[in-house]
Design an enzyme around this catalytic site. Structure first.
Site, short mmCIF file in Angstrom:
data_model
loop_
_atom_site.label_atom_id
_atom_site.label_comp_id
_atom_site.label_asym_id
_atom_site.label_seq_id
_atom_site.Cartn_x
_atom_site.Cartn_y
_atom_site.Cartn_z
N CYS A 88 0.82 -1.21 0.00
CA CYS A 88 0.00 0.00 0.00
C CYS A 88 0.85 1.26 0.00
CB CYS A 88 -0.93 0.00 1.21
SG CYS A 88 -2.13 -1.34 1.21
N ALA A 97 0.08 -18.89 0.19
CA ALA A 97 -0.14 -17.44 0.33
C ALA A 97 0.54 -16.75 -0.85
CB ALA A 97 0.40 -16.95 1.67
N THR A 98 0.15 -17.16 -2.03
CA THR A 98 0.84 -16.74 -3.26
C THR A 98 0.36 -15.40 -3.81
OG1 THR A 98 -0.68 -18.26 -4.38
CG2 THR A 98 1.57 -19.02 -4.03
N ALA A 144 -1.51 -12.19 -5.51
CA ALA A 144 -2.16 -11.91 -6.78
C ALA A 144 -1.16 -11.26 -7.73
CB ALA A 144 -3.37 -10.99 -6.59
N ALA A 168 -4.89 -21.83 2.95
CA ALA A 168 -4.58 -20.74 2.01
C ALA A 168 -5.07 -19.44 2.63
CB ALA A 168 -5.23 -20.97 0.66
N GLY A 172 -4.52 -5.69 1.95
CA GLY A 172 -3.50 -6.08 2.91
C GLY A 172 -4.06 -6.33 4.30
#
Length: 339
Positions: A44, A113-114, A116, A284, A305
């Site tokens: 962010c 936790a891949t 985007a 996940a 986030g």
């Protein structure tokens, strides 16, 4: 000997889960892999780093990989990209991007936790130089280098969503000519139209050119140069020295889907309130999963986030054997647009 926990991804959800699991169960053997050279950065904050509001790149990082590993007793491996998941045999194959070798990881529990990936459509001319997406600090550095280059004056931001408009605000701090091209008939699609108009009016008052209901079709170079020079839309041709694509992101679910992980109706990974997938030993969290909307009760995608951090905490608790649940999201968000 504690059980082996493997975490794929090291930004918000992955690092939060690792730290949480470690606090609950000191006996766990936790390994975190990520394909990036850094972990735990503030996505962010990237627009504000471009604008110089965040002056030092290091301010974007909560931890270095070394500091996180030392503090949380986690084996952190950067530049390791997961390429195959064998859920039946509890194995992940990763590519060591530095040495171009493959590494095999066995696990008792796995967290995906891949995150985007920014959408970058394959439009004519999309391979020209000075066309960027914004996902990590390296992307921000590339944009800063481009907008500070001699002769760069005009920037087109494709997409009038949250990240796009935060980027616009920070481009104005460099005294650049900025245009927003938006496919829809309003900026900030999550807002009602009358509120979006107030934002648009404010931006126009700051000198931003705005083109709505106008989708990008192609890009052309500046003469014989390999750099972008023209943005071609459905109705117009706009000159541009730099283009920033901010048209959304897709959950990074390729390895998970190929490994038999069930996706939900949003295209992200389907999880229960404990962040567990259709495999009881695989969890996940973060931008790769879908959430339940607290108002509608329906699945929704909330790539924020704040959501990733809360989901990571829940996943970390369950990885360590302490039951915890994520109730869902209300769809709330916050952004600043100039004043």
């Amino acid at each position: 000997m504690g059980k082996n926990v493997l975490i794929i991804g090291g930004v918000a959800a992955g690092t939060k889960a690792a730290a949480r699991a470690r606090r609950i169960d000191p006996s766990l053997n936790i390994t975190l892999i990520t394909d990036e050279p850094f972990i735990s950065y503030a996505g962010c904050g990237l627009p504000y780093y471009i604008g110089g509001v965040v002056k030092d790149r290091n301010q974007l990082f909560a931890y270095t990989p070394e500091r996180f590993a030392e503090r949380n007793k986690v084996n952190v491996l950067v530049r390791h990209r997961a390429i195959r998941l064998d859920a039946k045999n509890r194995v992940v194959i990763a590519q060591n991007l530095n040495e171009q070798t493959q590494v095999k990881f066995s696990y008792d529990s796995l967290l995906i936790a891949t995150g985007a990936q920014p959408i970058r459509p394959a439009l004519p001319g999309s391979g020209l130089k000075n066309i960027f997406t914004l996902r990590n600090p390296d992307d921000a550095d590339a944009i800063i280098g481009a907008i500070k280059s001699p002769g760069v004056r005009r920037v087109v931001v494709v997409g009038g969503g949250l990240i796009g408009l935060e980027t616009v605000e920070n481009l104005l701090l460099h005294s650049l000519e900025v245009r927003v091209v938006e496919l829809l008939n309003q900026l900030l699609p999550p807002l009602d139209e009358d509120f979006a108009w107030l934002v648009e009016k404010h931006l126009v008052g700051r000198g931003v050119a705005i083109s709505k209901s106008d989708g990008v079709k192609a890009f052309e170079s500046a003469g014989d140069d390999e750099r972008v020079g023209i943005v071609i839309t459905e109705h117009n041709r706009f000159p541009a020295d730099v283009v920033i694509l901010s048209i959304g992101a897709r959950p990074n679910v390729g390895v998970a889907e190929a490994g038999g992980i069930e996706l939900g109706e949003t295209g992200a990974i389907k999880v229960d309130p404990t962040m567990r997938t259709n495999y009881p030993d695989i969890f996940a969290a973060g931008d790769c999963v879908e959430s339940r909307h607290l108002v509608t009760g329906r699945p929704t995608y909330a790539g924020l986030g704040s959501v990733a951090n809360r989901q990571g905490r829940v996943a970390g608790s369950n990885l360590a054997g302490l039951k915890s649940e994520f109730p869902g999201v209300a769809g709330s968000m916050i952004a600043r647009v100039c004043e």
